[in-house]
Design an enzyme around this catalytic site. Sequence first.
Site, short mmCIF file in Angstrom:
data_model
loop_
_atom_site.label_atom_id
_atom_site.label_comp_id
_atom_site.label_asym_id
_atom_site.label_seq_id
_atom_site.Cartn_x
_atom_site.Cartn_y
_atom_site.Cartn_z
N SER A 286 0.81 -1.22 0.00
CA SER A 286 0.00 0.00 0.00
C SER A 286 0.85 1.27 0.00
O SER A 286 1.93 1.31 0.58
CB SER A 286 -0.91 0.01 1.23
OG SER A 286 -1.77 -1.11 1.25
N HIS A 385 -7.30 0.25 6.11
CA HIS A 385 -6.93 -1.14 6.38
C HIS A 385 -6.97 -1.47 7.88
O HIS A 385 -7.38 -2.58 8.26
CB HIS A 385 -5.55 -1.44 5.81
CG HIS A 385 -5.52 -1.49 4.32
ND1 HIS A 385 -6.19 -2.45 3.60
CD2 HIS A 385 -4.91 -0.69 3.40
CE1 HIS A 385 -6.00 -2.25 2.31
NE2 HIS A 385 -5.22 -1.19 2.16
#
Length: 457
Positions: A286, A385
């Site tokens: 990410s 997340h």
Amino acid sequence: MDISELHALLTTIIHKKARKGAVAMEQYTQRFCETYELLESTDRAKLLQMLAYKFCTPKGAALEAASKYIKGATESSDAAQSAYLARTLRDSLTPQYTELFDQINRLPGGFAFLVHMRADILEFIRSNRDDTAMRAMSDVLMKKLETWIIGTLDLKRITWNSPAYTIEKLGQYESVHAVKSWLDVKRRLGSGRRCFGFFHRSVPMEPLVFVWVALTDSITGNVQSILRDREPKTLREEAHAKCAIFYSINSQPGLAGVDLGNFLIKRVVGVLRADLPNISTFCTLSPLPRFRAWLDHWLTPKALEDPPNDINIPVYALEQLVSRVPGASTWTAALKHIIDSHGWTSSQDTLDAMEPVIRTLGAHYLMNVKRGNSRCAYDPVANFHLRNGACLHRVNWRGNTSYNGLRQSLELMCNYNYVLDRIEDNNERYVRDGAIAVSGDDPYIAQAQASSISAKL
């Protein structure tokens, strides 16, 4: 059609002035949609402003309903009357343009039209952030879209054999790692790779949200190794892969704020576990989209002269960094000089000096920097997340060496690990206490976690 004619058409639709019932209403609404699609962007903006301002909550009706509700609540104990007054008040506070949204959603393809309309609204807001009426209309439409999505999504795997229209949309909506060519897409859809999307049943060929996945032997720390891999796993080798790396999640611009990514990841994990039982690790690769902006703000004139001491960076690393900039009196001044200069990533000595400093700052940013006065992580991707129950796993130096990676995060990327038997507990602790779960043995994350704990004692 000029603005006065559009106003009359909207009035007819919103106030249901069509004399021939549902069929006529559908025709008027279809006419509005066709007119809207023919407008240039500037004229669309004017139309949307008219909708937001002329067809918002009618102040007079709302005040009257509020007055009656307050009077009824204080003077009457009749439950039925109170319920009626409450419903009247609620209806009076509902913006009039919601009727237009409802009518459009009933049309074939109406849901997709509204998603694209909200994208236009958000585009307007980006350059007119103080327009509260447009922001309010955007929020109302977002809530409508969330409601209409429930129970209407189909999960599909997208392959090179999917319709060309669908594959074209992948490139159009990819916002994390740009698709440069059809060959680029073909590689991302080939063996050792997966792509899954949620599709609305009224728009079966256009993904609302989609995720790219790479099947690997270990947790990957560099996205170029995925994007440029010309020899991904063969179909036979897929059966021996250990990790599924989610390296890009994208949604249509008009669905910004609608939380579909959470459901998509969980559904895709279920599919991969069923199809490839050899996969035991589900991890992301990410970006840190606001890290560079945060660092620029953190490097204040005062910090350049007298570096803060709340971030524990090894002395040898600070001395090494200062040595790279002749005349620099502090490590913060040296850091700012380097990141503001061009071509520093081409010097291996500079990269070696920067790595421990940037990884330490990146881990601190993810673990300890919060959004306002909340307990939520400042970084939007981290918050997404962590809210979903993932663990912060590793901060990756030179994880994205593209221009965008350098501009956004000084090439840092990180992994979030979805440890399946910890997801619910992680989610609860993060939402309740802001506690960030950690997996792996990254020393930079461990140091940032220790600093966070000691600061609370």
